[in-house]
Design a protein around this motif. Structure first.
Motif, PDB file in Angstrom:
ATOM      1  N   ILE A   3      -7.794  -5.588  32.425  1.00  0.00           N
ATOM      2  CA  ILE A   3      -6.983  -6.435  31.547  1.00  0.00           C
ATOM      3  C   ILE A   3      -6.172  -7.373  32.426  1.00  0.00           C
ATOM      4  O   ILE A   3      -5.462  -6.930  33.334  1.00  0.00           O
ATOM      5  CB  ILE A   3      -6.053  -5.582  30.668  1.00  0.00           C
ATOM      6  N   SER A   5      -4.315 -10.229  30.989  1.00  0.00           N
ATOM      7  CA  SER A   5      -3.111 -10.659  30.285  1.00  0.00           C
ATOM      8  C   SER A   5      -3.111 -10.054  28.884  1.00  0.00           C
ATOM      9  O   SER A   5      -4.147  -9.664  28.366  1.00  0.00           O
ATOM     10  CB  SER A   5      -3.015 -12.185  30.206  1.00  0.00           C
ATOM     11  N   ILE A   6      -1.929  -9.991  28.305  1.00  0.00           N
ATOM     12  CA  ILE A   6      -1.736  -9.417  26.974  1.00  0.00           C
ATOM     13  C   ILE A   6      -0.922 -10.413  26.161  1.00  0.00           C
ATOM     14  O   ILE A   6       0.100 -10.926  26.632  1.00  0.00           O
ATOM     15  CB  ILE A   6      -0.986  -8.078  27.049  1.00  0.00           C
ATOM     16  N   TYR A   7      -1.383 -10.699  24.947  1.00  0.00           N
ATOM     17  CA  TYR A   7      -0.623 -11.545  24.032  1.00  0.00           C
ATOM     18  C   TYR A   7      -0.423 -10.756  22.731  1.00  0.00           C
ATOM     19  O   TYR A   7      -1.387 -10.258  22.160  1.00  0.00           O
ATOM     20  CB  TYR A   7      -1.347 -12.859  23.739  1.00  0.00           C
ATOM     21  N   ILE A   8       0.812 -10.636  22.283  1.00  0.00           N
ATOM     22  CA  ILE A   8       1.148  -9.892  21.070  1.00  0.00           C
ATOM     23  C   ILE A   8       1.961 -10.808  20.163  1.00  0.00           C
ATOM     24  O   ILE A   8       2.924 -11.435  20.605  1.00  0.00           O
ATOM     25  CB  ILE A   8       1.960  -8.624  21.399  1.00  0.00           C
ATOM     26  N   LYS A  18       3.825 -12.677  25.682  1.00  0.00           N
ATOM     27  CA  LYS A  18       2.685 -12.796  26.583  1.00  0.00           C
ATOM     28  C   LYS A  18       3.055 -12.172  27.911  1.00  0.00           C
ATOM     29  O   LYS A  18       4.150 -12.398  28.427  1.00  0.00           O
ATOM     30  CB  LYS A  18       2.286 -14.250  26.797  1.00  0.00           C
ATOM     31  N   ASP A  20       1.300 -11.499  31.788  1.00  0.00           N
ATOM     32  CA  ASP A  20       0.221 -11.632  32.763  1.00  0.00           C
ATOM     33  C   ASP A  20       0.333 -10.472  33.735  1.00  0.00           C
ATOM     34  O   ASP A  20       1.400 -10.240  34.309  1.00  0.00           O
ATOM     35  CB  ASP A  20       0.323 -12.966  33.508  1.00  0.00           C
ATOM     36  N   LEU A  39       5.093  -2.327  23.405  1.00  0.00           N
ATOM     37  CA  LEU A  39       4.035  -2.729  24.323  1.00  0.00           C
ATOM     38  C   LEU A  39       3.146  -1.537  24.669  1.00  0.00           C
ATOM     39  O   LEU A  39       1.911  -1.644  24.654  1.00  0.00           O
ATOM     40  CB  LEU A  39       4.631  -3.339  25.591  1.00  0.00           C
ATOM     41  N   ILE A  43      -0.987  -1.130  23.940  1.00  0.00           N
ATOM     42  CA  ILE A  43      -1.947  -0.826  25.011  1.00  0.00           C
ATOM     43  C   ILE A  43      -2.660   0.477  24.708  1.00  0.00           C
ATOM     44  O   ILE A  43      -3.881   0.580  24.873  1.00  0.00           O
ATOM     45  CB  ILE A  43      -1.233  -0.783  26.374  1.00  0.00           C
ATOM     46  N   TYR A  46      -5.710   0.515  22.237  1.00  0.00           N
ATOM     47  CA  TYR A  46      -6.993  -0.058  22.669  1.00  0.00           C
ATOM     48  C   TYR A  46      -7.744   0.843  23.633  1.00  0.00           C
ATOM     49  O   TYR A  46      -8.731   0.438  24.205  1.00  0.00           O
ATOM     50  CB  TYR A  46      -6.768  -1.430  23.314  1.00  0.00           C
TER      51      TYR A  46
END
Length: 47
Positions: A3, A5-8, A18, A20, A39, A43, A46
């Protein structure tokens, strides 16, 4: 799978978030009630 980056958007306390991630290690630090647990829940969902 890596992974990068994460955008929520609109999940609990995270309204437009967001993050990174680094190649080797990323830490999430902060005061109480800013969304660290939110957060972690995203995570974990998934896995």
């Amino acid at each position: 799978m890596k992974i990068e980056s994460i955008y929520i958007n609109n999940f609990r306390l995270l309204k437009d978030f967001k993050l990174d991630l680094e190649d080797s290690l990323s830490l999430v630090l902060g005061k109480n009630n800013i969304g660290k647990t939110s957060l972690a829940k995203v995570i974990n969902s998934y896995r």
